[in-house]
Design an enzyme around this catalytic site. Structure first.
Site, PDB file in Angstrom:
ATOM      1  N   PHE A  67      -2.158  21.762  24.716  1.00 25.83           N
ATOM      2  CA  PHE A  67      -3.449  22.422  24.480  1.00 25.83           C
ATOM      3  C   PHE A  67      -4.559  21.404  24.676  1.00 25.83           C
ATOM      4  O   PHE A  67      -4.524  20.317  24.100  1.00 25.83           O
ATOM      5  CB  PHE A  67      -3.517  23.010  23.065  1.00 25.83           C
ATOM      6  CG  PHE A  67      -4.766  23.823  22.857  1.00 25.83           C
ATOM      7  CD1 PHE A  67      -4.868  25.117  23.343  1.00 25.83           C
ATOM      8  CD2 PHE A  67      -5.867  23.283  22.198  1.00 25.83           C
ATOM      9  CE1 PHE A  67      -6.031  25.866  23.187  1.00 25.83           C
ATOM     10  CE2 PHE A  67      -7.033  24.020  22.022  1.00 25.83           C
ATOM     11  CZ  PHE A  67      -7.119  25.313  22.519  1.00 25.83           C
TER      12      PHE A  67
ATOM     13  N   ASP B 202      -4.822  13.048  25.809  1.00 31.57           N
ATOM     14  CA  ASP B 202      -5.664  13.908  24.988  1.00 31.57           C
ATOM     15  C   ASP B 202      -5.355  13.572  23.533  1.00 31.57           C
ATOM     16  O   ASP B 202      -4.367  14.030  22.971  1.00 31.57           O
ATOM     17  CB  ASP B 202      -5.362  15.376  25.298  1.00 31.57           C
ATOM     18  CG  ASP B 202      -6.145  16.321  24.397  1.00 31.57           C
ATOM     19  OD1 ASP B 202      -6.776  15.846  23.432  1.00 31.57           O
ATOM     20  OD2 ASP B 202      -6.118  17.535  24.656  1.00 31.57           O
TER      21      ASP B 202
ATOM     22  N   LYS C 272     -12.540  15.967  17.200  1.00 32.99           N
ATOM     23  CA  LYS C 272     -12.081  16.317  15.856  1.00 32.99           C
ATOM     24  C   LYS C 272     -12.430  15.243  14.815  1.00 32.99           C
ATOM     25  O   LYS C 272     -13.579  15.126  14.430  1.00 32.99           O
ATOM     26  CB  LYS C 272     -10.578  16.622  15.897  1.00 32.99           C
ATOM     27  CG  LYS C 272     -10.265  17.956  16.591  1.00 32.99           C
ATOM     28  CD  LYS C 272      -8.844  18.382  16.344  1.00 32.99           C
ATOM     29  CE  LYS C 272      -8.442  19.632  17.115  1.00 32.99           C
ATOM     30  NZ  LYS C 272      -8.735  20.878  16.426  1.00 32.99           N
TER      31      LYS C 272
HETATM   32  C1  PLP Z   1      -5.105  18.263  21.626  1.00 38.85           C
HETATM   33  C2  PLP Z   1      -6.354  19.077  21.662  1.00 38.85           C
HETATM   34  N1  PLP Z   1      -7.179  18.973  22.701  1.00 38.85           N
HETATM   35  C3  PLP Z   1      -8.333  19.670  22.777  1.00 38.85           C
HETATM   36  C4  PLP Z   1      -8.698  20.542  21.774  1.00 38.85           C
HETATM   37  C5  PLP Z   1      -9.976  21.307  21.893  1.00 38.85           C
HETATM   38  O1  PLP Z   1     -10.933  20.767  21.070  1.00 38.85           O
HETATM   39  P1  PLP Z   1     -12.271  21.604  20.741  1.00 38.85           P
HETATM   40  O2  PLP Z   1     -11.833  22.833  20.021  1.00 38.85           O
HETATM   41  O3  PLP Z   1     -13.108  20.660  19.924  1.00 38.85           O
HETATM   42  O4  PLP Z   1     -12.904  21.924  22.048  1.00 38.85           O
HETATM   43  C6  PLP Z   1      -7.863  20.690  20.668  1.00 38.85           C
HETATM   44  C7  PLP Z   1      -8.209  21.654  19.603  1.00 38.85           C
HETATM   45  O5  PLP Z   1      -7.391  22.128  18.853  1.00 38.85           O
HETATM   46  C8  PLP Z   1      -6.662  19.945  20.609  1.00 38.85           C
HETATM   47  O6  PLP Z   1      -5.813  20.058  19.569  1.00 38.85           O
END
Ligand code: PLP
Length: 400
Positions: free
Chosen positions: A136, A221, A250
């Site tokens: 994700f 990520d 986050k």
């Molecule tokens: C690994 C990862 N990347 C990207 C995101 C997306 O982040 P945002 O919701 O701040 O756009 C998340 C959100 O849960 C995530 O867990």
């Protein structure tokens, strides 16, 4: 004006279905709703509130900056952004930082940078991006397409192209996909949303080797794993592998929206003036708060405390499981933990979440079969014990 959960349905786009209660106040790892009911927070705003609610260092940074200067845009730079970037580059492999407002935007910048780097260095045909099923990366159309759950990217028309997926932990499948056309591999160093899935011991090293072999960039990520969540500032430090580009968000802002893309000076060169940008990215309020979060989270005391809390959580969850047998696996790293439900409870993770809320503890799910815990990195031991006692009551109700 009195608003309730029912008002939500009248005025909001229905893409979310939030809980029936509305939280109004938080302090540390405790939250209170409109009715004054108290909850222990093991959700942490989905791995965001790394210092709990209303930590004094964050409140001070926000109010101090709020009395000085709120916003400029990137027509001007600002001191908090430069200070934060200096701290991030001093503490990591990175030499350059791009600020965004969310995880998706940090990843979007990473993907665009990788494509531009490949175009500049190797020509148009080197454009393939490989990512992993169940991964994700956010909800912009590029990042959600790179994410490994087609259900999230289907139904919006033609998708960005040259994106392939292989199974996480399947190095042979990755190798079969890779070639000189591969521009980048994007991965989470521990899959969060996909079910709290750790990489096998040699998998990440293997990915790095393949990226080196085919001249592809490795993008980590670390939106969920980063900023202390797994017990080091970034998870890559514990994996013996250094990425070329890293996305952070986050916990970086501890609750104030901010994202960052970190990379080397040589790769950063390819985002020349005008190639990418954001009105709010590097906003002084966001960067002042993130700097305060950094100063607390990057200490040995807090990072060691994450490992202690991980052990406490895992031991107590195992004890609870001896009594109820509802989990077949308790896993994860630091304070990104998952409890996978045993076969009798397949698909019922949300029942445990709802029962938890009734008992006064907030937990998350990661897919239909995993209950996820991402509390504050400094949650007091007493709150862990009290929250898990409440969660045990919730389990007892679901089992009955
Ligand atoms: C690994 C990862 N990347 C990207 C995101 C997306 O982040 P945002 O919701 O701040 O756009 C998340 C959100 O849960 C995530 O867990």
């Amino acid at each position: 004006m009195k608003v309730t959960r029912a008002t939500f349905n009248d005025v909001m786009v229905p893409n979310y279905n939030p809980a029936s209660m509305i939280p109004v106040k938080g302090e540390g790892s405790r939250v209170w709703d409109q009715e004054g009911k108290e909850y222990i927070d093991f959700a942490g705003g989905i791995a965001v509130n790394c210092l709990g609610h209303c930590h004094p260092a964050m409140v001070n940074a926000l109010t101090e900056q709020g009395n000085k200067l709120w916003h400029l845009s990137n027509v001007f730079t600002n001191e908090p952004a430069i200070r934060l970037a200096k701290k991030l580059t001093d503490a990591t492999f990175a030499e350059r930082v791009y600020f965004a407002n969310s995880g998706a935007e940090a990843n979007e910048a990473a993907l665009k940078l990788a494509r531009r780097w490949a175009l500049d260095n190797h020509g148009e045909s080197k454009n393939q991006i490989i990512a992993f099923t169940k991964g994700f990366h956010g909800r912009t159309f590029f990042t959600v397409t790179v994410g490994g759950q087609p259900a999230y990217s289907d139904g919006f028309g033609p998708k960005p192209g040259a994106i392939e997926h292989v199974d996480y932990n399947d190095l042979a499948a990755l190798e079969a996909q890779m070639s000189e056309k591969t521009c980048a591999v994007m991965m989470e160093p521990l899959q969060g949303e996909g079910g709290v899935i750790s990489p096998d011991a040699d998998f990440v090293k293997g990915v790095r080797e393949l990226c080196d072999k085919y001249n592809a960039l490795l993008i980590f990520d670390e939106v969920q794993t980063g900023f202390g969540r797994t017990g080091s500032l970034y998870a890559y430090e514990q994996l013996g592998v250094t990425p070329d580009i890293l996305a952070s968000a986050k916990s970086l802002g501890g609750g104030f929206p901010i994202g960052a893309m970190l990379t080397t000076a040589a790769i950063a060169e390819h985002l020349k003036p005008g190639t990418h940008g954001s009105t709010y990215g590097g906003n002084p309020l966001a960067c002042a708060v993130a700097e305060a979060v950094f100063d607390v989270v990057s200490t040995d005391e807090v990072l060691a405390g994450v490992k202690e809390r991980e052990e406490l959580f895992k031991n107590k969850l195992a004890e609870i499981n001896e009594r109820y047998g509802v989990f077949k696996d308790i896993r994860g790293k630091g304070l990104l933990l998952g409890a996978e439900l045993s076969d009798d409870y397949t698909g019922k993770a949300r029942d445990f979440l709802n029962a938890g809320a009734d008992e006064g503890v907030m937990v998350l799910v990661a897919g239909p079969n995993v209950v996820r815990f991402t509390p504050s990195l400094i949650i007091p031991e007493a709150d862990v014990l009290e929250g898990l006692a409440r969660f045990e009551k919730a389990i007892a109700k679901v089992v009955a």
